[in-house]
Design an enzyme around this catalytic site. Structure first.
Site, PDB file in Angstrom:
ATOM      1  N   PRO A  31       0.824  -1.217   0.000  1.00  0.00           N
ATOM      2  CA  PRO A  31       0.000   0.000   0.000  1.00  0.00           C
ATOM      3  C   PRO A  31       0.854   1.262   0.000  1.00  0.00           C
ATOM      4  O   PRO A  31       1.954   1.286   0.555  1.00  0.00           O
ATOM      5  CB  PRO A  31      -0.810  -0.116   1.295  1.00  0.00           C
ATOM      6  CG  PRO A  31      -0.839  -1.582   1.586  1.00  0.00           C
ATOM      7  CD  PRO A  31       0.470  -2.121   1.104  1.00  0.00           C
ATOM      8  N   CYS A  32       0.333   2.328  -0.629  1.00  0.00           N
ATOM      9  CA  CYS A  32       1.119   3.557  -0.797  1.00  0.00           C
ATOM     10  C   CYS A  32       0.516   4.723  -0.032  1.00  0.00           C
ATOM     11  O   CYS A  32       0.776   5.872  -0.355  1.00  0.00           O
ATOM     12  CB  CYS A  32       1.232   3.911  -2.276  1.00  0.00           C
ATOM     13  SG  CYS A  32      -0.351   4.177  -3.103  1.00  0.00           S
ATOM     14  N   ARG A  33      -0.301   4.466   0.992  1.00  0.00           N
ATOM     15  CA  ARG A  33      -0.991   5.548   1.685  1.00  0.00           C
ATOM     16  C   ARG A  33      -0.018   6.548   2.294  1.00  0.00           C
ATOM     17  O   ARG A  33      -0.305   7.726   2.387  1.00  0.00           O
ATOM     18  CB  ARG A  33      -1.898   4.974   2.771  1.00  0.00           C
ATOM     19  CG  ARG A  33      -2.906   5.983   3.308  1.00  0.00           C
ATOM     20  CD  ARG A  33      -3.673   5.441   4.489  1.00  0.00           C
ATOM     21  NE  ARG A  33      -3.883   4.003   4.417  1.00  0.00           N
ATOM     22  CZ  ARG A  33      -4.394   3.300   5.409  1.00  0.00           C
ATOM     23  NH1 ARG A  33      -4.740   3.901   6.534  1.00  0.00           N
ATOM     24  NH2 ARG A  33      -4.554   2.000   5.303  1.00  0.00           N
TER      25      ARG A  33
END
EC number: 2.1.1.37
Length: 599
Positions: free
Chosen positions: A556-558
């Site tokens: 994930p790239c949050r």
């Protein structure tokens, strides 16, 4: 004493510069100038008052390093090169704070017995530690304190030039800030002056920034300046030595070539020997992540150059991603049938109502949420006030919202968000892939927003078809809704075994339903958490299935990109992005275990 700007020995001679399709390339840091002998002093001197071993050790202990570390660094480098000793001491300090060490469980298995932290890119830690240099220098009893004399402007000018700043910019900063300003204050002033010239194009927002209305751009100006200053500060402090080794992402985001377009191909450096497969690996993340993050990802994944690609060349969605992989790039081919390349081709019903002043041909990257009914109604009311075309001010407002929220025209003065089944089609998934089975519409948007663009990934994976005619065994990390599995299936590659790790129960249900509906004859094993996949379990899986042909995933790239800027914690983010280190850890274990098996 004069200390040259410092960089980690691991990264010496390297500078990595990323740019994206819509971003204006950042001006490169000026190469540092080699100081003359009368400025820097002979290399054997620590400072004018101390020549012997005792003075050397005392000097570095006075800077805050432990006695044991100083003794070890001196023994390792000898007494004649204080800069090499300082670099070694900084490396020791960086190792202690390395995130790879923090995330690596004890005994998770490097076959050679050396610590994986030896392979970590220490540039961030070294840069942070380097900010203490100017204060430490003031504690040196044998050297003139930086800010202790009235005529030290010349000394500061020399120091700034040695750090890589142009002399004209350094002089201007001293005039602006005054003779009593510290080196750090002067460096920040130089950064701010440079930012004022270039902040209009934000390197962290490659998605159509130049198309935004003027008012929207001005509202973000202060944040852009600050982000530029932070990036430039890190680059300036670490930009010494040979700059001949460069990695640059194509501004067109075409990766290492596109289907049937030989003229767009770009060169790829030879893969490092340590990266040679199999097992092959393939890691994906957001191209708009900070450049130092991509440098770390690339370095940890065996110094493989990322392939930056915009999915608009494969479908009607502009989805800019970076892929680090050791797959061959020759003889790749697109999945068939090829997806529509424009909005109008993909959604022909919208052309009836599409106004001439809306010149979009591609949708922007999908978010994990959708526009509200209140917003679309506000747009309708605004357009109804005017005839066709509306005033330019109204056009800018409407187009800004349409771009940000991927709104399409469904009637006169009516825009609407895309439905989940339309997003499925645009991303290359089969119809109703995420529909039903207890998943809500909100969860569908979230899952699709975090998924692969299947056509793009399939193009990269297509080389596996001839390499593994009997099928592949895949370790799928952060599987999501099964983008990698769908891509391989659409390519006609048999999935002998897929070990899928995904923490969302809804996403696991989606993948399992697709597996059953497509009559897969292989074995699917679903596990809930990558952090629970340790060496023992991997050894059992590898013994059972004979090893993995491909380790694929996109954490994930949050914490790396998106509109929530104040939570961009980089790869250390607790919420999501630190999971990259789990991908790195597991890949290392797989390659280690399979390497032992071959021996």
């Amino acid at each position: 004493m004069r200390l040259l700007a410092v960089q980690s020995p691991r990264n010496k001679g390297k500078k990595i510069v990323w740019s994206s399709d819509d971003e204006e390339e950042m001006p490169a840091a000026n190469p540092p100038r080699s100081p003359a002998k009368d400025i820097a002093g002979p290399s054997k001197k620590v400072c004018e008052a101390g020549r012997g071993r005792y003075a050397l050790i005392h000097h570095f202990i006075g800077m805050g390093f432990s006695g044991d570390s100083v003794m070890k660094a001196v023994e390792e480098n000898g007494e004649s090169d204080p800069n090499a000793i300082l670099e070694t001491l900084l490396t020791y300090a960086a190792i202690e704070k390395s995130p790879a060490r923090l995330h690596r469980p004890p005994g998770d298995g490097n076959s050679s017995g050396h610590d994986l932290s030896d392979e970590v890119d220490f540039s961030d830690e070294v840069n942070n530690f380097a900010s203490l240099f100017d204060l430490r220098l003031q504690q040196d009893a044998h050297c003139t304190p930086i800010d202790s004399t009235e005529d030290d402007s010349e000394d500061k000018l020399i120091t700034l030039v040695e750090m890589g700043f142009p002399s004209s910019e350094a002089s201007a900063a001293i005039e602006r800030c005054g003779p009593n300003a510290s080196i750090l204050e002067l460096a920040d002033s130089i950064h701010a002056a440079e930012v004022a010239k270039t902040f209009e194009c934000d390197p962290e927002e490659p998605y159509g920034v130049n198309d935004e209305p003027e008012s929207h751009q001005h509202s973000r100006a202060r944040g852009k300046k600050r982000k530029h200053a932070e990036i430039r500060s890190k680059k300036k402090r670490s930009s010494t030595g040979d700059q001949s080794s460069m990695i640059s992402a194509s501004k067109r985001m075409v990766g290492f070539g596109l289907p049937n377009e030989a003229t767009t191909a770009t060169c790829r450096r030879l893969l490092p020997e340590a990266a040679a497969g199999p097992p092959y690996f393939y890691y994906e993340n957001d191209a708009s992540a900070p450049k130092e993050v991509w440098a770390t990802i690339s370095h940890l994944l065996y110094d493989v150059e990322p392939e930056f690609v915009d999915s608009k060349y494969f479908c009607a969605v502009s989805r800019k991603r970076g892929y680090v992989h050791n797959l061959p790039i020759q003889n790749r081919f697109p999945v068939m049938p090829m997806a529509p390349k424009t909005i109008q081709e993909a959604l022909p019903a919208t052309t009836t109502w599409w106004p001439s002043w809306d010149t979009r041909t591609h949708l922007n990257c999908f978010r994990t949420s959708t526009a509200s009914a209140r917003l679309t109604d506000k747009i309708r009311i605004e357009l109804q006030k005017f005839g066709d075309p509306p005033p330019s001010r109204t056009q800018r407002y409407v187009l800004d919202e349409c771009r940000r929220r991927n709104l399409v025209w469904v009637g006169r003065h009516k825009v609407a968000p895309l439905e989940p089944d339309e997003i499925e089609m645009l991303l290359g998934f089969p119809k109703d892939h995420t529909r039903g089975g207890g998943i809500t519409t909100t969860e569908r948007y979230r899952s699709l927003g975090n998924s692969f663009q299947v056509d793009t990934v399939a193009y990269h994976l297509s080389v596996l078809k001839d390499m593994f005619p009997n099928g592949v065994t895949v370790l799928s990390l952060f599987s999501g809704i099964g983008g990698a599995e769908v891509a391989l299936h659409r390519l006609g590659i048999h999935l002998k075994t897929v070990v899928s790790l995904e923490n969302s129960q809804q996403n696991r249900n989606i993948l399992k339903s697709w597996w059953d509906e497509t009559n897969q004859t292989g074995t699917l094993i679903e596990l809930p958490d990558v952090r629970q996949l340790d060496r023992e379990r991997l050894e059992l899986l590898i013994a059972r299935f004979g090893g993995f042909d491909l380790v694929i995933g996109g954490s994930p790239c949050r914490n790396l990109a998106g509109s929530d800027r104040h939570r961009r914690d980089g790869l250390q983010g607790d919420n999501s992005s630190s999971l990259f280190y789990e991908y790195f850890r597991i890949l290392e274990l797989v390659r280690c275990i399979m390497g032992k098996k071959k021996v």
